[in-house]
Scaffold this motif. Structure first.
Motif, short mmCIF file in Angstrom:
data_model
loop_
_atom_site.label_atom_id
_atom_site.label_comp_id
_atom_site.label_asym_id
_atom_site.label_seq_id
_atom_site.Cartn_x
_atom_site.Cartn_y
_atom_site.Cartn_z
N VAL A 186 -2.85 2.74 -6.43
CA VAL A 186 -1.70 2.27 -5.66
C VAL A 186 -2.03 2.34 -4.17
O VAL A 186 -2.60 3.32 -3.69
N ASP A 187 -1.70 1.29 -3.45
CA ASP A 187 -1.91 1.26 -2.00
C ASP A 187 -0.88 2.16 -1.33
O ASP A 187 0.32 1.88 -1.36
N LEU A 188 -1.36 3.24 -0.71
CA LEU A 188 -0.48 4.21 -0.06
C LEU A 188 -0.61 4.16 1.46
O LEU A 188 -0.14 5.06 2.16
N THR A 189 -1.19 3.08 1.95
CA THR A 189 -1.42 2.93 3.38
C THR A 189 -0.09 3.03 4.16
O THR A 189 0.90 2.41 3.80
N GLY A 190 -0.11 3.82 5.24
CA GLY A 190 1.04 3.91 6.12
C GLY A 190 2.17 4.78 5.62
O GLY A 190 3.22 4.86 6.25
N LEU A 191 1.98 5.44 4.48
CA LEU A 191 3.01 6.28 3.90
C LEU A 191 2.63 7.75 4.04
O LEU A 191 1.45 8.08 4.06
N GLU A 192 3.60 8.61 4.14
CA GLU A 192 3.33 10.05 4.18
C GLU A 192 3.43 10.58 2.76
O GLU A 192 4.49 10.49 2.12
#
Length: 197
Positions: free
Chosen positions: A64-70
């Protein structure tokens, strides 16, 4: 009335015990169940987005793309969603007036509903969405209830506050059925069928 700073929290730390496999990474459209949910969440008017992981963390990080998330690890994720929520509350930024709570297995979540909740529901301590078929997520939870939220244990914990009568709960009427979530294989098949053209 829109308030200044709003944090979105996506609960995705579950073990998918009833399903028997990690529902977060089940294929859905051109991504996964969690990936599709996060695509919606990213399009909403959030200043901060927190995602809680636990039972399927390794698979989620791979698929899963978790870019930009905390990303926050829920320490006691097997004990229910309250553990995930407590973990998330610990990293909500101080300037946030509250959080919009969402479920990682609801890719049919409407960005328009979330943005309406932010615009219209954030003056209350708690605001829930009232769909054609009942009350459901997303929920607005103001900072004034964080103390009570942090003391909750087990599953369905937020519902205990909503149903307690101790806090005034506002309702945002949504002219739609509740978004499907995935707890069983039948739920997943219904979700896939609803997504078919």
């Amino acid at each position: 009335m829109t308030i200044g700073f709003v944090t979105g929290v996506v609960l995705a730390a579950g073990t998918s015990r009833r399903l028997g496999t990690a529902k977060q990474v089940l294929p859905y459209r051109n991504t996964t169940v969690l990936g599709a949910t996060l695509d919606v969440v990213r399009s909403c008017a959030f200043d901060q987005i927190i995602v809680t992981l636990g039972g399927a963390a390794a698979a989620v990080r791979q698929q899963v793309d978790l870019t930009g998330l905390e990303i926050v690890m829920a320490e006691d994720f097997d004990s229910g969603c309250s553990s995930s929520l407590r973990s998330a509350l610990s990293v909500v930024r101080p300037q946030a007036a509250g959080i919009v709570l969402m479920l990682g297995d609801q890719p049919g979540l409407s960005a328009a509903t979330v943005d309406r909740l932010i615009a219209e529901g954030t003056t209350a301590a708690i605001t829930v969405c009232r769909y054609h078929d009942g009350i459901g997520h997303p929920f607005w939870l103001s900072r004034s209830v964080f103390g009570e939220l942090s003391r909750l244990y087990g599953d369905k914990a937020v519902w205990k506050i909503i149903e307690s009568g101790r806090v005034t709960v506002s309702r945002l009427d949504v002219d739609a059925p509740m978004p499907l979530d995935v707890d069983t294989w039948d739920d997943y098949e219904r979700l896939r069928a609803a997504a078919s053209p």
